[in-house]
Scaffold this motif. Structure first.
Motif, mmCIF file in Angstrom:
data_model
loop_
_atom_site.group_PDB
_atom_site.id
_atom_site.type_symbol
_atom_site.label_atom_id
_atom_site.label_comp_id
_atom_site.label_asym_id
_atom_site.label_seq_id
_atom_site.Cartn_x
_atom_site.Cartn_y
_atom_site.Cartn_z
ATOM 1 N N VAL A 94 0.853 -1.217 0.037
ATOM 2 C CA VAL A 94 -0.056 0.080 0.055
ATOM 3 C C VAL A 94 0.861 1.440 -0.260
ATOM 4 C CG1 VAL A 94 -1.780 1.425 1.343
ATOM 5 C CG2 VAL A 94 -1.964 -0.928 0.918
ATOM 6 N N ILE A 102 -5.224 -2.983 6.743
ATOM 7 C CA ILE A 102 -5.419 -2.482 5.224
ATOM 8 C C ILE A 102 -6.410 -1.666 5.368
ATOM 9 C CG2 ILE A 102 -6.871 -4.245 4.065
ATOM 10 C CD1 ILE A 102 -4.793 -3.652 1.675
ATOM 11 N N GLU A 105 -6.239 2.164 5.091
ATOM 12 C CA GLU A 105 -5.701 2.676 3.976
ATOM 13 C C GLU A 105 -6.721 2.791 2.815
ATOM 14 O OE1 GLU A 105 -2.431 3.615 4.264
ATOM 15 O OE2 GLU A 105 -2.555 2.827 6.031
ATOM 16 N N THR A 128 0.308 0.503 -4.283
ATOM 17 C CA THR A 128 -0.086 1.868 -4.352
ATOM 18 C C THR A 128 0.949 2.679 -3.649
ATOM 19 O OG1 THR A 128 -1.420 1.500 -2.421
ATOM 20 C CG2 THR A 128 -2.444 1.827 -4.510
ATOM 21 N N GLY A 134 -3.016 5.456 -4.977
ATOM 22 C CA GLY A 134 -3.868 5.263 -3.793
ATOM 23 C C GLY A 134 -5.135 5.696 -4.095
ATOM 24 N N LYS A 166 -4.894 6.009 2.477
ATOM 25 C CA LYS A 166 -3.636 6.030 1.403
ATOM 26 C C LYS A 166 -4.272 6.941 0.309
ATOM 27 C CE LYS A 166 0.247 5.746 -1.198
ATOM 28 N NZ LYS A 166 0.441 6.791 -2.078
#
Ligand SMILES: [Zn+2]
Length: 174
Positions: A94, A102, A105, A128, A134, A166
């Motif tokens: 990520v 995760i 994000e 990403t 992202g 993210k």
């Protein structure tokens, strides 16, 4: 998909009564001989290689992995497909640095821009990492409303929820 009067059954189809039915998930293709077949969705990632840029929707999250439904490929030359297929975004891909869960994000329903990091055994692994990749559109995990970027976070204008993502450069403009 049609009847035997209209089509000749081809790959990925079967006949039941006078109807032709799909046995695979994929795109319906009819050739000039009226042969109808299925182009399996699983073959589509063959179009993608390392470095292809994709835009997709976070469809499911199974820590530490998000499943990304991809419908649009941008590579060296632009390619489009009406098929949808799934790519994998692992927490380790990520961002640079450790990601514990995760869900801090990406969230289900978010739209992300990502780069294909690896294609292995029929699985397509996205990354990403990098400013340009992202989440490009986040949706509130409480009320599903689109969220606005506020610094390094996203805020829901409807319910006020503030969440982490993210975030990609150019968030909201893509
Ligand atoms: Zn909200």
């Amino acid at each position: 998909m049609g009847t035997e009067e209209e089509y000749v059954p081809g790959f990925g189809t079967h006949v039941e009564g006078s109807g032709i039915y799909a046995t695979l998930v994929g795109e319906k293709v009819v050739d000039q001989d009226r042969k109808v077949s299925i182009k399996p969705a699983a073959l589509v990632p063959a179009l993608m290689g390392r470095g292809s840029i994709v835009v997709g929707v976070i469809d499911e999250i199974f820590e530490p992995v998000a499943l990304v439904r991809v419908a649009d490929i941008k590579g060296g030359e632009r390619r489009r497909t009406h098929n949808e297929y799934y790519c994998v975004l692992h927490a380790s891909r990520v961002r640079n640095g450790f990601v514990k869960t995760i869900r801090t994000e990406v969230r289900i329903g978010d739209i992300i821009r990502a780069i294909v990091d690896d294609v292995d055994n029929g699985e397509t692994y996205l990354s990403t990492k990098g400013n340009e990749y992202g989440v490009i559109r986040a949706f509130c995990s409480r009320c599903r409303h689109g969220m606005d970027q506020k610094g390094s976070r996203v805020v829901c204008p409807k319910c006020g929820s503030a969440e982490t993502r993210k975030i990609a450069e150019g968030y909201g403009s893509a």
